[in-house]
Design a protein around this motif. Structure first.
Motif, short mmCIF file in Angstrom:
data_model
loop_
_atom_site.label_atom_id
_atom_site.label_comp_id
_atom_site.label_asym_id
_atom_site.label_seq_id
_atom_site.Cartn_x
_atom_site.Cartn_y
_atom_site.Cartn_z
N GLN A 22 4.56 12.02 -6.11
CA GLN A 22 5.04 12.84 -5.05
C GLN A 22 4.68 13.95 -5.34
N TYR A 25 2.17 12.06 -2.32
CA TYR A 25 2.52 10.93 -1.54
C TYR A 25 3.99 11.32 -1.17
N SER A 26 4.23 10.85 0.14
CA SER A 26 5.80 10.97 0.59
C SER A 26 6.39 9.96 -0.19
N GLU A 39 5.35 6.28 0.64
CA GLU A 39 4.36 5.90 0.10
C GLU A 39 4.36 5.87 -1.30
N ALA A 40 5.10 6.53 -2.09
CA ALA A 40 5.28 6.32 -3.48
C ALA A 40 6.30 4.91 -3.72
N ARG A 76 3.80 1.96 -3.56
CA ARG A 76 3.02 1.86 -4.47
C ARG A 76 3.45 1.47 -5.75
N TYR A 116 -5.23 5.88 -6.37
CA TYR A 116 -4.44 4.76 -6.62
C TYR A 116 -5.08 3.60 -7.32
#
Length: 525
Positions: free
Chosen positions: A297, A302-303, A306-307, A310, A361
């Motif tokens: 983050q 990443y938001s 999103e984190a 992942r 990623y």
């Protein structure tokens, strides 16, 4: 609920009980992962330092770790279901209090109380399962238990990220309330009461006090060592207190009529090895999730959602592999599964030492998947080995000891890697900002708030602020890589420990390792 009661009979009661314990475990494990994803939001809203974020995690894991054996012992004495349900109530009430906390101090205090509730709950889940399943089915049951833990780990980052981004980080704690209600209902419906009838029902208060003192002082020294100075009077006093407290705990337990920790358990090499593995794998796992949540983050941008998404490959591997690992432990024994699992964990950590400020990623995906498989191959066979190496009457305290070492390992992982992280980051930041004119006090402030360093510069010269931001990001990644080297080394050493200590083949009550323990007791007597 009364309409469901006729479906409960001797043939399926243990499976309903397993479902009840898994439901409660889901709540505890969900809380671990949703908090990690919310850390950057908590940092911004409450203006928390890195040490403050560590205490958001460690206040929970410390009280959890210190009181786990107490929770298991109380379950053996007072009734495992009764103590378990009390823990659910405490956990839910403290979650509600955290959700309305006005500042960092209130948040940390609430997390400490939440750890107390979890400590009363967690040993009950494993000891109740061990009391209702025979040894030949226990690996399968514990594998399912570990798989549910993986499910919570899997959806936790996504749920936590979504709530943090679209509602508030506070919502992740309110989420525990309906889950707690469900856990209470299913437990009352399915789980039978059990206790250790062989004891005189004495609580080892002095053991609780000395263990709490020693562990608390040690973890506080690890967390605050960089901020206070490793040679400062406060840190030295804490380390001395920790040594005295833990030494006193050993002396007290050896002399107590009914000790909280029966050190005769550790005469079993398998029980000793399983607990060493529990410490090591949790050290690596919790530290990794803590720092990688900040990395994805604060550095990669990443938001929260999103984190969280992942992290899914890692936790999905746990869901898929943990039940299989439990069944394999029943068939071939846990030793080689644990050794392979920890080797995969170490390999994943080595791959993570190559992280950069702009890592894609695609570089994170392979180590995430390896980590998940490694944890799954380790956790359920480790639990099976520990629980099958002691008499079923002692399941509560044995489960508490194992869970304590898991949580102490996680606490030490976050604290020790946090100390190493700040040391490496401070040195690296000094090199990168040489000649910038920044005063030492501001540099120290930047170390404590890595990841949001550019924001800390406020209205400073934009060129200087940009340089500081880049330097802070590079220092963060440099320090993170150093931490991964430490975790990798420890994971590989854990694989060696498993091969040396855990008995080969299947382990069951009354055979193998249990005979080893009985022989040790006879020799000692």
């Amino acid at each position: 609920m009364t309409r469901l009661l006729p479906t409960l009979h001797d043939g399926n009661r243990r499976w309903w009980t397993l479902g009840a314990m898994c439901f409660a475990l889901f709540m505890v494990m969900l809380d671990n992962t949703v908090v990690n994803v919310a850390l950057p939001s908590i940092q911004r809203e409450l203006r928390a330092s890195l040490a403050g974020l560590e205490w958001t995690v460690n206040a929970y894991t410390l009280t959890f770790a210190v009181l786990l054996v107490t929770g298991g012992r109380l379950g053996d004495i007072l009734g495992r279901r009764r103590v378990f349900l009390a823990g659910v109530v405490v956990f839910a009430a403290s979650s509600a209090a955290i959700g309305v906390s006005p500042n960092q101090a209130a948040l940390v205090a609430g997390r400490a109380v939440q750890g107390v509730g979890a400590a009363l709950m967690m040993p009950g889940t494993l000891s109740i399962i061990s009391s209702v399943f025979p040894p030949e089915e226990r690996g399968r049951a514990i594998g399912t238990w570990a798989g549910v833990s993986g499910l919570a780990l899997a959806i936790g980052p996504v749920v936590g990220g979504a709530l943090t981004e679209y509602v508030s980080w506070r919502a992740i704690f309110f989420l525990n309330l309906p889950v707690a209600v469900g856990a209470i209902v299913v437990t009352l419906f399915a789980a039978p009461e059990s206790r250790d009838e062989s004891t005189q029902h004495r609580i080892d208060y002095l053991g609780i006090a000395t263990l709490s003192l020693g562990l608390s002082a040690l973890v506080l020294a690890l967390v605050e060592g960089n901020a206070w100075g490793w040679g400062s009077a406060r840190i030295v006093a804490l380390l001395v207190t920790a040594a005295v407290g833990l030494a006193a705990f050993v002396v007290v337990e050896r002399r107590a009529a009914e000790p909280m920790v029966d050190f005769r358990f550790f005469r079993s090499r398998t029980f000793l090895g399983a607990n060493a593995v529990a410490f090591i794998v949790s050290f690596a796992m919790l530290a990794m999730f803590f720092f990688l949540a900040l990395y994805m983050q604060n550095i990669l941008g990443y938001s929260a959602v999103e984190a969280g998404v992942r992290f899914l490959p890692s936790t999905l591997m746990i869901i898929l592999v943990a039940p299989i690992a439990g069944r394999l432990a029943d068939r071939i024994g846990p030793r080689w599964l644990i050794a392979v699992g920890l080797s995969l964990v170490g390999t994943a950590m080595l791959l993570l030492t190559g992280l950069r400020v702009d890592t894609g990623y695609g570089h994170l995906l392979p180590p995430f998947m390896l980590m998940g498989v490694g944890i799954a191959l380790t956790m359920s066979p480790m639990s099976t080995a520990a629980m099958n190496s002691v008499a079923v009457e002692k399941a509560g305290v044995a489960s508490g000891i194992l869970s304590m070492n898991r949580m102490v390992g996680g606490t030490f992982g976050v604290a020790a890697l946090g100390a190493l992280f700040q040391h490496l980051a401070r040195n690296r930041l000094g090199e990168l900002l040489a000649g910038s004119g920044l005063p030492p006090s501001l540099r120290e402030e930047l170390v404590r708030h890595l990841g949001s360093a550019q924001e800390r510069m406020g209205s400073a010269d934009p060129v200087l602020a940009a340089r500081v931001g880049r330097a802070a990001s590079e220092a963060f990644v440099y320090a993170l890589s150093g931490g991964m080297w430490l975790s990798a080394s420890l994971a590989f050493s854990g694989a060696v420990v498993a091969l040396l200590l855990i008995a080969p083949g299947r382990i069951g009550h009354g055979s193998g390792d249990t005979r080893e323990l009985a022989a040790a007791e006879t020799f000692a007597g």
